[in-house]
Design an enzyme around this catalytic site. Structure first.
Site, short mmCIF file in Angstrom:
data_model
loop_
_atom_site.label_atom_id
_atom_site.label_comp_id
_atom_site.label_asym_id
_atom_site.label_seq_id
_atom_site.Cartn_x
_atom_site.Cartn_y
_atom_site.Cartn_z
N TYR A 14 11.15 17.06 20.96
CA TYR A 14 11.26 16.24 22.16
C TYR A 14 9.90 16.26 22.86
O TYR A 14 9.54 17.23 23.52
CB TYR A 14 12.36 16.77 23.07
N ASP A 68 12.75 12.37 19.62
CA ASP A 68 12.26 11.46 20.65
C ASP A 68 10.78 11.76 20.85
O ASP A 68 10.42 12.75 21.49
CB ASP A 68 13.06 11.67 21.93
N HIS A 124 19.43 6.39 24.66
CA HIS A 124 18.95 6.30 23.29
C HIS A 124 20.14 6.01 22.38
O HIS A 124 21.30 6.08 22.79
CB HIS A 124 18.30 7.62 22.85
#
Length: 288
Positions: free
Chosen positions: A118, A177, A279
Site C-alpha cells: 500500500y 494499491d 476500489h
C-alpha cells in the site's frame, strides 16, 4: 491459480457491503488486501472467511494495514522488519516498518512469493500547491517528498525480493494499491490529471522504471495492451463511478515467468449491485 488484489478501505465496512459474498463466489486461491484498517484484536469473526491470513496491521489505529490470504498456512511471512530478509532493507523504508504498508509470503503449495503493498497517497510538489484549489492545507511538498522516498526504497526492495525469490526457485508477484497510474490509458480524464496526485511525472516515471521484460510485468496491461483501464478506483463523490471515469492504480506486477502464465483478468466492480470499496478487486487466473 486464481489470484486477486483488493483495497478494501476498511475490512469491517467492506464486510457489510458484501466482501464475504465476493470471497465465496470468486473463490480465489490467494488474495492481497490493502487498507484493512483494523487492529488484529478487533477483527470480526471470520473476517477473512476460511483463509489463512498473514496480516500486518501497523501501529496506526484505523489506518493502513496489509494482508495476504492463502488456502494453506504460508511457508514464510515477511514484513518491513529487517530481520526477516537475507538482504539489507532499503534505508528509506525503515520509517515505514510499523505502518502496515508491505507484507510478503512464500506460498506453501506453489513455488511463488506473493507481496501486498500500500503505497502512500502523497501530495503535490510545492510549486503546484495553490491553496484555493486544495482541500487540505498546503504542506510545502512534504507529503510529495515522503512518497518519493518511499518509492525509491520500494524499487530497491522489490528488486531484491524478486531476486531472492528467484534464487530460491520461486516466481514473484507484488500486488496492491500503488496510488499512481502509469499510462494515459490508466486514467479516464488523463489530460486534466497531469498535475494531479497519482499521475505526476515522477510517479509515472517510478512505475516505468519498476517495470521491464526481465524484471516485473504489468499482467493486466500485457493481456489488454490497448484497453482504456480497466479502472480500479473511483471517487465516492459525483458521477465518476456511474460514468466509469476512474483510475487504474491497483496492479498485478509479476516476474516474467509468472506473467506468461496469465490467462484471464477482470475487475469486480460490485457485489449484488453494491460497491464494497472505492476500489475494486483485480483478479487474474494463472496457469500454475
Amino acid at each position: 491459480m486464481r489470484i486477486a488484489t483488493f483495497n478494501v478501505n476498511g475490512i469491517r465496512a467492506a464486510r457489510r457491503r458484501g466482501f464475504g459474498t465476493w470471497l465465496a463466489r470468486t473463490d480465489p486461491d490467494v488474495v492481497a488486501l490493502q487498507e484493512v484498517r483494523c487492529p488484529e484484536a478487533a477483527l470480526p469473526d471470520e473476517a477473512f472467511g476460511g483463509y489463512h491470513a498473514a496480516y500486518d496491521a501497523g501501529a496506526r489505529a484505523g489506518r493502513n494495514g496489509v494482508a495476504i490470504l492463502t488456502r494453506k498456512h504460508p511457508a514464510a511471512v515477511r514484513t518491513l522488519d529487517p530481520a526477516g530478509y537475507d538482504f539489507t532493507l532499503a534505508r528509506e523504508l525503515r520509517a515505514y516498518a510499523d505502518q502496515g504498508r508491505y507484507i510478503e509470503v512464500d506460498l506453501a503449495d506453489a513455488p511463488l512469493t506473493v507481496a501486498s503493498v500500500y503505497v502512500p497517497k502523497g501530495g503535490l510538489p510545492a510549486h503546484l500547491q495553490i491553496p484555493a484549489r486544495m482541500r487540505e492545507a498546503p504542506d510545502g511538498g512534504a507529503a510529495f517528498e515522503r512518497k518519493l522516498r518511499f518509492m525509491a526504497g520500494m524499487t530497491r526492495h522489490l528488486n531484491r525480493s524478486r531476486r531472492s525469490a528467484a534464487a530460491r526457485g520461486r516466481e514473484f508477484i507484488v500486488m496492491g494499491d500503488f496510488n499512481a497510474a502509469h499510462r494515459e490509458a490508466d486514467v479516464a480524464n488523463w489530460r486534466r490529471s497531469k498535475t494531479s496526485v497519482g499521475f505526476l511525472p515522477q510517479e509515472r516515471a517510478w512505475l516505468e522504471d519498476l517495470l521491464g521484460p526481465r524484471t516485473l510485468v504489468d499482467v493486466v496491461r500485457r493481456l489488454h495492451p490497448d484497453q482504456a483501464g480497466p479502472y480500479t478506483w473511483w471517487s465516492w463523490l459525483g458521477t465518476t463511478y456511474a460514468a466509469d471515469a476512474g483510475w487504474r492504480i491497483d496492479f498485478h506486477f509479476a516476474s516474467p515467468g509468472l506473467a506468461r502464465t496469465a490467462r484471464r483478468t477482470w475487475v469486480d466492480r460490485e457485489v449484488d449491485g453494491i460497491r464494497m470499496s472505492d476500489h475494486a478487486p483485480v483478479c487474474v487466473d494463472y496457469a500454475i
